[in-house]
Design a protein around this motif. Structure first.
Motif, PDB file in Angstrom:
ATOM      1  N   UNK A   6     -11.935  12.756  -7.025  1.00 41.39           N
ATOM      2  CA  UNK A   6     -11.551  13.460  -5.816  1.00 41.39           C
ATOM      3  C   UNK A   6     -10.535  14.552  -6.103  1.00 41.39           C
ATOM      4  N   UNK A   7     -10.663  15.686  -5.435  1.00 39.66           N
ATOM      5  CA  UNK A   7      -9.715  16.791  -5.541  1.00 39.66           C
ATOM      6  C   UNK A   7      -9.482  17.182  -6.992  1.00 39.66           C
ATOM      7  N   UNK A   8     -10.521  17.074  -7.806  1.00 38.14           N
ATOM      8  CA  UNK A   8     -10.384  17.433  -9.201  1.00 38.14           C
ATOM      9  C   UNK A   8      -9.359  16.579  -9.930  1.00 38.14           C
ATOM     10  N   UNK A   9      -9.073  15.408  -9.374  1.00 33.81           N
ATOM     11  CA  UNK A   9      -8.138  14.498 -10.029  1.00 33.81           C
ATOM     12  C   UNK A   9      -6.679  14.767  -9.685  1.00 33.81           C
ATOM     13  N   UNK A  10      -6.395  15.782  -8.862  1.00 33.91           N
ATOM     14  CA  UNK A  10      -4.993  16.013  -8.481  1.00 33.91           C
ATOM     15  C   UNK A  10      -4.546  14.929  -7.511  1.00 33.91           C
ATOM     16  N   UNK A  11      -3.257  14.733  -7.432  1.00 32.86           N
ATOM     17  CA  UNK A  11      -2.696  13.717  -6.545  1.00 32.86           C
ATOM     18  C   UNK A  11      -3.389  12.379  -6.763  1.00 32.86           C
ATOM     19  N   UNK A  12      -3.692  12.111  -8.025  1.00 26.57           N
ATOM     20  CA  UNK A  12      -4.297  10.842  -8.453  1.00 26.57           C
ATOM     21  C   UNK A  12      -5.598  10.541  -7.714  1.00 26.57           C
ATOM     22  N   UNK A  13      -6.225  11.571  -7.176  1.00 29.85           N
ATOM     23  CA  UNK A  13      -7.519  11.375  -6.521  1.00 29.85           C
ATOM     24  C   UNK A  13      -7.438  10.741  -5.137  1.00 29.85           C
ATOM     25  N   UNK A  14      -6.253  10.744  -4.531  1.00 31.03           N
ATOM     26  CA  UNK A  14      -6.098  10.131  -3.204  1.00 31.03           C
ATOM     27  C   UNK A  14      -6.977  10.837  -2.177  1.00 31.03           C
ATOM     28  N   UNK A  15      -7.717  10.072  -1.374  1.00 30.36           N
ATOM     29  CA  UNK A  15      -8.507  10.715  -0.316  1.00 30.36           C
ATOM     30  C   UNK A  15      -8.397  10.017   1.028  1.00 30.36           C
ATOM     31  N   UNK A  16      -7.832   8.806   1.061  1.00 28.82           N
ATOM     32  CA  UNK A  16      -7.652   8.091   2.320  1.00 28.82           C
ATOM     33  C   UNK A  16      -6.456   7.162   2.163  1.00 28.82           C
ATOM     34  N   UNK A  17      -6.042   6.570   3.253  1.00 28.26           N
ATOM     35  CA  UNK A  17      -5.025   5.535   3.210  1.00 28.26           C
ATOM     36  C   UNK A  17      -5.673   4.172   3.322  1.00 28.26           C
ATOM     37  N   UNK A  18      -4.872   3.142   3.079  1.00 29.82           N
ATOM     38  CA  UNK A  18      -5.315   1.761   3.266  1.00 29.82           C
ATOM     39  C   UNK A  18      -4.054   0.940   3.506  1.00 29.82           C
ATOM     40  N   UNK A  19      -4.253  -0.317   3.907  1.00 28.18           N
ATOM     41  CA  UNK A  19      -3.094  -1.161   4.209  1.00 28.18           C
ATOM     42  C   UNK A  19      -3.379  -2.593   3.776  1.00 28.18           C
ATOM     43  N   UNK A  20      -2.430  -3.165   3.047  1.00 29.26           N
ATOM     44  CA  UNK A  20      -2.615  -4.514   2.489  1.00 29.26           C
ATOM     45  C   UNK A  20      -2.313  -5.571   3.540  1.00 29.26           C
ATOM     46  N   UNK A  21      -3.286  -6.450   3.778  1.00 34.16           N
ATOM     47  CA  UNK A  21      -3.101  -7.536   4.758  1.00 34.16           C
ATOM     48  C   UNK A  21      -3.131  -8.908   4.091  1.00 34.16           C
ATOM     49  N   UNK A  22      -3.450  -8.934   2.805  1.00 36.92           N
ATOM     50  CA  UNK A  22      -3.435 -10.176   2.011  1.00 36.92           C
ATOM     51  C   UNK A  22      -3.287  -9.705   0.560  1.00 36.92           C
ATOM     52  N   UNK A  23      -2.897 -10.614  -0.356  1.00 39.20           N
ATOM     53  CA  UNK A  23      -2.629 -10.146  -1.727  1.00 39.20           C
ATOM     54  C   UNK A  23      -3.786  -9.391  -2.383  1.00 39.20           C
ATOM     55  N   UNK A  24      -5.022  -9.765  -2.064  1.00 38.55           N
ATOM     56  CA  UNK A  24      -6.158  -9.054  -2.672  1.00 38.55           C
ATOM     57  C   UNK A  24      -7.062  -8.399  -1.625  1.00 38.55           C
ATOM     58  N   UNK A  25      -6.527  -8.173  -0.410  1.00 36.31           N
ATOM     59  CA  UNK A  25      -7.345  -7.542   0.642  1.00 36.31           C
ATOM     60  C   UNK A  25      -6.585  -6.392   1.276  1.00 36.31           C
ATOM     61  N   UNK A  26      -7.281  -5.281   1.426  1.00 39.08           N
ATOM     62  CA  UNK A  26      -6.717  -4.137   2.140  1.00 39.08           C
ATOM     63  C   UNK A  26      -7.740  -3.638   3.142  1.00 39.08           C
ATOM     64  N   UNK A  27      -7.237  -3.090   4.239  1.00 44.87           N
ATOM     65  CA  UNK A  27      -8.114  -2.470   5.237  1.00 44.87           C
ATOM     66  C   UNK A  27      -8.064  -0.968   5.062  1.00 44.87           C
TER      67      UNK A  27
END
Ligand code: 4AZ
Length: 241
Positions: free
Chosen positions: A23-44
């Motif tokens: 994503x984005x040619x790899x700039x900004x570590x390829x960030x393209x969306x947000x997410x949120x952790x609701x359990x140790x191995x689960x994010x929405x």
């Protein structure tokens, strides 16, 4: 996030970035969306973040899909990059209206202890219109494509459903559905989620009430942000998380 200020990831460790190498040619570590952790191995995140037309291909073919946790500057050191091992999009997600805009990410490894946020269930006072709420993200800070390199947050308010029903009656800018969506923003305009924040958290009273989903523009008065209503999804998510 427009109209916000820097937010330390240490104070909001459940706010994680969703990224892919390409994503984005790899700039900004390829960030393209947000997410949120609701359990140790689960994010929405938002289901629309995983749409083939958004990703440029099927999610199973996206190179190096991962969350970045605990890192202040996306391109900097520190924190953790955790691969997403599987994704599950709400089968009731409607790509035309964005109703039910939610997906569950399963992470290959657990996030550090203390990285999760509780979800506000139906009837929780956190949903009361007029409440202050905070939206977090690495998205556009201007509405003109100036993406943040570090997490930002803006103070908004939970707004009555009638405000979004009036702003989004259907047609050009979409239809507000109070059963699956949540209305929040700044009546004067100026503070809002924006492109690239999608899937990220809206928090009130220390609990997750929404995920950034859609809206017309960013921070324009009379066009609040529309969020996925977490209480509408808690029930069917319980057996998946
Ligand atoms: C987007 O394009 C987007 N102002 C997300 C949120 C909002 C607008 C656009 C809300 O992902």
């Amino acid at each position: 996030v427009v109209g916000g200020s820097p937010a330390a990831v240490a104070d909001s460790p459940w706010a994680v970035a969703l990224s892919s190498r390409d994503r984005f040619g790899g700039t900004r570590a390829g960030q393209f969306c947000g997410a949120v952790a609701i359990a140790p191995t689960k994010a929405l995140t938002a289901a629309h973040c995983l749409r083939p037309d958004v990703l440029g291909g099927d999610v199973s073919e996206v190179p190096d899909l991962k969350v970045i946790a605990g890192r202040d500057e996306l391109s900097g050191p520190g924190g953790q990059e955790i691969p997403v091992s599987s994704t599950w999009s709400n089968p009731d997600y409607d790509s035309r209206t964005n109703a039910g805009d939610l997906a569950v990410l399963t992470l290959e490894r657990a996030l550090p202890d203390g990285s999760v946020i509780p979800m506000a269930t139906a009837g929780d006072e956190a949903y009361t219109p007029g409440n202050g709420a905070t939206v977090y993200g690495w998205g556009d800070t201007t509405g003109y494509g100036a993406y943040a390199s570090a997490l930002r947050a803006a103070q908004v308010r939970v707004l009555p459903d009638s405000t979004c029903a009036r702003a989004y009656p259907g047609g050009t800018y979409g239809t507000y559905d109070a059963s699956s969506m949540l209305c929040a923003g700044d009546t004067a305009g100026g503070r809002d989620a924006c492109q690239g924040d999608s899937g990220g958290p809206l928090v009130a009273r220390g609990r997750l009430i929404g995920l950034v989903s859609w809206g017309s523009g960013c921070g324009s008065p009379g066009n609040p942000g529309v969020y996925t209503r977490i209480s509408a999804a808690v029930g069917w998510m319980a057996d998946r998380t």
